[in-house]
Design a protein around this motif. Structure first.
Motif, short mmCIF file in Angstrom:
data_model
loop_
_atom_site.label_atom_id
_atom_site.label_comp_id
_atom_site.label_asym_id
_atom_site.label_seq_id
_atom_site.Cartn_x
_atom_site.Cartn_y
_atom_site.Cartn_z
N PRO A 160 1.84 5.08 1.09
CA PRO A 160 1.72 5.76 2.38
C PRO A 160 0.43 6.58 2.48
CG PRO A 160 3.92 6.05 1.45
CD PRO A 160 3.07 5.43 0.37
N ALA A 161 0.13 7.03 3.68
CA ALA A 161 -1.10 7.78 3.94
C ALA A 161 -1.21 9.02 3.06
CB ALA A 161 -1.13 8.21 5.41
N ASN A 162 -2.41 9.24 2.54
CA ASN A 162 -2.77 10.43 1.75
C ASN A 162 -1.99 10.55 0.44
OD1 ASN A 162 -4.57 11.26 3.86
ND2 ASN A 162 -2.75 11.90 4.99
N TYR B 270 -3.05 17.88 -0.15
CA TYR B 270 -2.01 17.37 0.77
C TYR B 270 -0.64 17.72 0.20
CZ TYR B 270 -5.66 14.63 3.01
OH TYR B 270 -6.78 14.26 3.69
N SER C 268 0.83 -1.21 0.00
CA SER C 268 0.00 0.00 0.00
C SER C 268 0.86 1.25 0.00
CB SER C 268 -0.90 0.03 1.24
OG SER C 268 -1.82 -1.03 1.20
N ALA D 92 4.39 9.64 3.50
CA ALA D 92 3.05 10.06 3.93
C ALA D 92 2.92 11.57 3.76
CB ALA D 92 2.83 9.68 5.38
N THR E 18 0.73 15.33 4.33
CA THR E 18 0.00 16.04 5.38
C THR E 18 -1.04 16.97 4.75
OG1 THR E 18 2.01 16.03 6.70
CG2 THR E 18 0.30 17.57 7.37
#
Length: 141
Positions: A69-71, A90, A67, A97, A99
């Motif tokens: 990373p986040a966002n 973001y 997967s 990831a 922010t």
């Protein structure tokens, strides 16, 4: 059995040799490792599948994609973590990831760009924004 295949104990035919997980080819023949960005999660003669959008695989002979990373998101068949780029709204670096843009800031494109300040006369009262809103009539920011 040929390269990258296996068979059950007491098998009696070359066609009993099937491709290992992460390899594709025909029963009884040598099998080839799935390319980066592709995977095969079962033994047998099936073909390697593309990693779905939002995942990547940076090695050959893979049995599952990783997967992003986040966002972040990636295109189908991505073969490197740096293919995972920040979503709209973001900021951060490719492959890491990301922010959410702070209130009063926005980012309208995917990628590693930074969030921009809303212009005078506009505002954004939420995080992860992709566009600023115009101030109501007879007001300013």
């Amino acid at each position: 059995c040929p390269a990258n295949t296996n068979s059950l104990m007491s098998s009696d035919a070359i066609t009993d040799c099937i491709c290992n997980i992460g390899y594709d080819g025909s029963d009884g023949a040598a099998c080839t490792a799935c390319a980066e960005g592709k995977f095969k999660e079962v033994n047998g003669s099936g073909i390697c599948s593309n990693c779905a959008a939002g995942t990547y695989l940076n090695r050959t002979d893979g049995s599952a994609c990783l997967s992003c990373p986040a966002n972040t998101n990636s295109l189908m068949s991505s073969d490197a973590i740096t293919d995972c780029i920040c979503n709209i709204g973001y900021d951060g670096s490719d492959g890491a990831a990301c922010t959410a843009c702070a209130e009063g800031k926005f980012k309208e494109v995917n990628g590693s760009g930074i969030c921009s300040n809303c212009a005078a006369g506009t505002y954004l009262n939420r995080t992860d924004g992709s566009a600023c809103l115009s101030c109501p009539a007879n007001t300013n920011s």
